[in-house]
Design a protein around this motif. Structure first.
Motif, PDB file in Angstrom:
ATOM      1  N   ARG A 405      60.306  14.623 -87.374  1.00  0.00           N
ATOM      2  CA  ARG A 405      61.393  15.206 -88.161  1.00  0.00           C
ATOM      3  C   ARG A 405      60.986  16.467 -88.900  1.00  0.00           C
ATOM      4  O   ARG A 405      61.798  17.058 -89.609  1.00  0.00           O
ATOM      5  N   LEU A 406      59.735  16.916 -88.720  1.00  0.00           N
ATOM      6  CA  LEU A 406      59.234  18.024 -89.512  1.00  0.00           C
ATOM      7  C   LEU A 406      58.322  18.909 -88.675  1.00  0.00           C
ATOM      8  O   LEU A 406      57.409  18.418 -88.016  1.00  0.00           O
ATOM      9  N   ASP A 407      58.582  20.224 -88.676  1.00  0.00           N
ATOM     10  CA  ASP A 407      57.746  21.206 -87.990  1.00  0.00           C
ATOM     11  C   ASP A 407      57.277  22.250 -88.998  1.00  0.00           C
ATOM     12  O   ASP A 407      58.033  22.656 -89.885  1.00  0.00           O
ATOM     13  N   TRP A 408      56.021  22.695 -88.826  1.00  0.00           N
ATOM     14  CA  TRP A 408      55.482  23.778 -89.645  1.00  0.00           C
ATOM     15  C   TRP A 408      54.874  24.836 -88.729  1.00  0.00           C
ATOM     16  O   TRP A 408      54.238  24.506 -87.716  1.00  0.00           O
ATOM     17  N   ASN A 443      59.266  26.351 -91.971  1.00  0.00           N
ATOM     18  CA  ASN A 443      59.421  24.898 -91.954  1.00  0.00           C
ATOM     19  C   ASN A 443      60.766  24.532 -91.334  1.00  0.00           C
ATOM     20  O   ASN A 443      61.796  25.122 -91.674  1.00  0.00           O
ATOM     21  N   PHE A 445      63.108  21.084 -90.742  1.00  0.00           N
ATOM     22  CA  PHE A 445      63.179  19.725 -91.267  1.00  0.00           C
ATOM     23  C   PHE A 445      64.513  19.095 -90.888  1.00  0.00           C
ATOM     24  O   PHE A 445      65.567  19.741 -90.980  1.00  0.00           O
ATOM     25  N   GLU A 454      66.032  24.958 -91.712  1.00  0.00           N
ATOM     26  CA  GLU A 454      64.881  25.801 -91.407  1.00  0.00           C
ATOM     27  C   GLU A 454      64.741  26.852 -92.509  1.00  0.00           C
ATOM     28  O   GLU A 454      65.709  27.529 -92.863  1.00  0.00           O
TER      29      GLU A 454
END
Length: 729
Positions: A405-408, A443, A445, A454
């Motif tokens: 559920r989360l990208d960085w 980010n 989310f 984003e």
């Protein structure tokens, strides 16, 4: 009595048959996202029983006889699934069938510009992808450069900047071309001194996909992407290998030859692209000046790949080109001696691209990039010559982390840009040297299933510092959101900030070949800054059982502060100054698509209200049509034939002198016939011969000293081209 027995037997038999007919309910969903597939099909083998799914992905097969039956489930872009079932079934509840996306179709929706592992449908940033199939269609129309594939998108205009040498740049949503970043595989190779030629020097055969982001995209790629960015994704080597050759001739005395080869060899891979593009000077209006210049260009782009492990990829590529472009008086190009007008552009480009990606784990990846670019260009007109050398470099380190559920994405980069003028005249050398150090974080989310957020922040430090109060430090926030309102209805909204460092390489300077332009003092000139945003809605459904329908409608707005303009001083010298005021552009883009069997209809409309607010006066932005209409009808049977019918409308445009040009239509027809290893194509571009020279003279004064009008319509008129494409591997 016998008659009654027959009636009874018929009643019993019909009752038995009625009870042996079964109803089968199915829910068809995407195996990755569990989303319902609207328009999926199910069919019972050796029967006429079949149905397609509705909005919820549910369908119903009726009158299935008792016994064992084979049922095939399918959906466009997904792998078929075949099940063997025995009726009557033991359960009455609907059976859930999960279909996996097909490999080829899945690749078409993967984008790299956002550096996210999410699908294009699940990214808050609005990305338009021109896929391999579309590139093939547009490549038939203009095999020598990428103008056609960009100009036929809503909100994008390729603006010709020279009447005789056909130089052009990209304008997105009414903003000048210098506010658009042009990338290749994420590398900024086309900027500065080369911008007036860039889109004219990129053949499309080695492109796998083109990704377009409209509006500010500064978080990952720097402040220059005020209007947007265009990322040209090249083909990569495959296990099967690919060898394609293309030859094209035109009625305007043009010849295009290009070839692409790519293949993996164990731990190594290679791609090689090469092309030769030539054109003899062409004057369709018979006015004595070239509408298409005399041209000779050679391009080579070899890239070597190394795969030391399953987690690491290293690539090193070289991009080299040489071009000689000569336009002007046809008598001069025919070799006659005399005092004739001409415009000559000679350029050489050499750049390297190094890329290393290493997967640290199933969720984390590290990438390192570097490019070095050398670009030499000479512009010559009678009694004046401007030439220089631009040396630029780009280096970046980035870390990406992908969770459910989360990208960085976190990284830093370094840009250097140095220009040295050769043989400067009395106004002085227009040399400059800029360095930009930047850091960024983005980010993405998903707090709930129906919302994706984003956010990003970029910090750039520019030296030498422009005259802004920030003293060379620019902070660029950006935020966007994606709303899954229903299975068929989504919406995006986002906005951000950008900036553009002062430079002499603008469209206005290009138009006068940089003559009599004073050097730019960056310490006394402000960087242009921007604030903008866009919002869109997307809707797709199935009309009946066979017609697909999709609609995208976008609103956009950008405000550009401290715009840099070229002003004429009392001593007849030009100087760059920040205008007292601002530029804003707002409008809408609408795209509608209908599909039925092998027919597809694309309808597009763009409304652009771009205005200059200078010194308390308001004027429309020059060379920007307020209304544009795109219509394309494509008839295509896979691996058999392709027919395209196109019509584009441009409304009247304000010119710099306050007058307005004519509105016009451009129409075209393209036909391609495919065979097993090759295809033949023919294209009738601008079939009704729309030309600006038909609306009036494109120059004033004498032929020896012409003053050319601004170009707002085609000058080359009708051009017919055709050729052959060979698919050897």
């Amino acid at each position: 009595m016998k008659r009654y027995l027959i009636v009874v037997l018929l009643l019993v038999l019909s009752n038995t048959i009625a009870f042996s007919q079964n109803t089968f309910k199915v829910l068809i969903r995407d195996s990755k996202t569990n989303a319902p597939l609207v328009g999926a099909t199910a069919a019972v083998y050796n029967t006429a029983i079949g149905a397609s799914s509705g909005a919820s992905g549910e369908l119903e097969l009726r009158n299935i006889p008792d016994g064992t039956h084979i049922i095939r489930f399918g959906f466009v872009g997904y792998e078929d699934k075949v099940d063997t079932l025995r009726f009557p079934l033991a359960q009455d509840a609907p059976l859930v069938i999960l279909l996996a996306p097909g490999g080829e179709e899945l690749e078409e929706v993967v984008v790299t510009t956002t550096r996210s592992s999410r699908t294009i449908e699940n990214i808050p940033t609005r990305v338009e992808a021109i896929t391999l199939e579309e590139l093939g269609e547009k490549g038939n129309m203009k095999p020598g450069d990428i103008r056609m594939l960009l100009n036929e998108s809503t909100g994008i205009q390729t603006q010709q900047t020279s009447a005789t040498s056909a130089n052009a740049n990209i304008r997105i949503q009414g903003l000048d071309g210098r506010y658009t970043q042009l990338l290749q595989d994420g590398f900024p190779l086309y900027a500065g001194f080369s911008s007036g030629l860039s889109i004219m020097q990129i053949p499309p055969l080695n492109l796998y996909q083109v990704e377009v982001i409209k509006g500010s995209s500064s978080t990952l790629y720097g402040g220059g992407a005020i209007a947007g960015l265009v990322n040209l994704i090249t083909k990569k080597p495959t296990e099967e290998g690919e060898l394609r050759l293309m030859a094209n001739v035109t009625s305007a005395n043009g010849l295009d030859l290009s070839g692409f080869y790519g293949k993996k060899f164990g731990r190594f891979g290679v791609t090689v692209f090469a092309s030769r593009n030539t054109n003899q000077a062409y004057d369709p209006a018979g006015i004595g000046f070239s509408a298409i210049p005399d041209l000779e260009r050679y391009t080579a782009n070899p890239t070597l790949y190394y795969y030391p492990s399953d987690h690491t990829t290293v690539s090193l590529g070289v991009n080299a080109s040489r071009e000689e472009r000569l336009g002007g008086d046809m008598r001069y190009m025919d070799g006659n001696e005399g005092d004739f007008y001409f415009e000559q552009n000679n350029s050489k480009r050499l750049s390297t691209q190094f890329n290393l990606t290493h997967r640290l784990s199933d969720h984390a990846q590290l990438s390192v990039k570097n490019s070095i670019s050398l670009f030499n260009r000479e512009i010559a007109v009678p009694y004046y010559d401007f030439r220089g050398k631009q040396t630029a470099s780009f280096s970046e380190v980035a870390y990406s982390l992908t969770k459910e559920r989360l990208d960085w994405v976190i990284g830093a980069n370094l840009w250097t840009d140095k220009f040295t003028e050769q043989h400067a005249d009395a106004v002085g050398a227009r040399d400059y040297e800029n360095t930009i150090i930047g850091a960024f974080a983005q980010n993405t989310f998903t707090p709930v299933a129906w919302l994706v957020l984003e956010s990003g922040l970029r910090a750039d430090y520019v030296t030498p510092a422009p005259a802004n109060k920030t003293k060379g430090l620019f902070l660029l926030p950006r935020v966007s959101a994606l709303f899954h309102i229903s299975d068929r209805f989504t919406s995006r909204i986002g906005g951000g900030m950008g900036y553009k460092t002062p430079t002499i390489f603008t469209q206005e300077a290009e138009n006068i070949t940089f003559r009599n332009i004073l050097p730019l003092d960056i310490s006394q000139t402000k960087a242009e800054t921007s604030l903008g945003g866009n919002a869109d809605i997307n809707y797709n459904t199935l009309i009946g059982e066979n017609v697909t329908f999709s609609l995208n409608h976008m609103f956009f707005y950008t405000r550009l502060s401290d715009p840099l303009v070229l002003t004429l001083r009392p001593d007849n010298l030009y100087a760059f100054r920040n205008a007292s005021g601002y530029v804003d552009t707002k409008g809408v883009e609408t795209n509608l698509k209908l599909g039925y069997a092998w027919a597809k209809l694309f309808l597009g409309y763009t409304y652009t209200d771009a205005r200059q607010h200078y010194n308390d006066a308001v004027a429309d932005m020059p060379l920007t049509p307020k209304h544009r209409v795109n219509t394309v009808l494509m008839l295509e049977k896979e691996d058999n034939f392709r027919i395209g019918l196109e019509a584009y409308y441009f409304s009247r445009q304000r010119l710099s002198d306050g007058t307005r040009g004519r509105d016009y239509w451009i129409n075209g027809v393209m036909v391609e016939k495919m065979f097993e290893k090759f295809s033949l194509f023919i294209n009738f571009e601008n079939i009704f011969d729309t030309r600006q020279s038909k609306f009036g003279s494109i120059y004033s004064g004498s032929m020896r000293n012409p003053q050319f009008s601004e170009i707002y319509a085609p000058v080359d008129g009708r051009v017919i081209n055709g050729g052959i494409k060979l698919n050897i591997l």
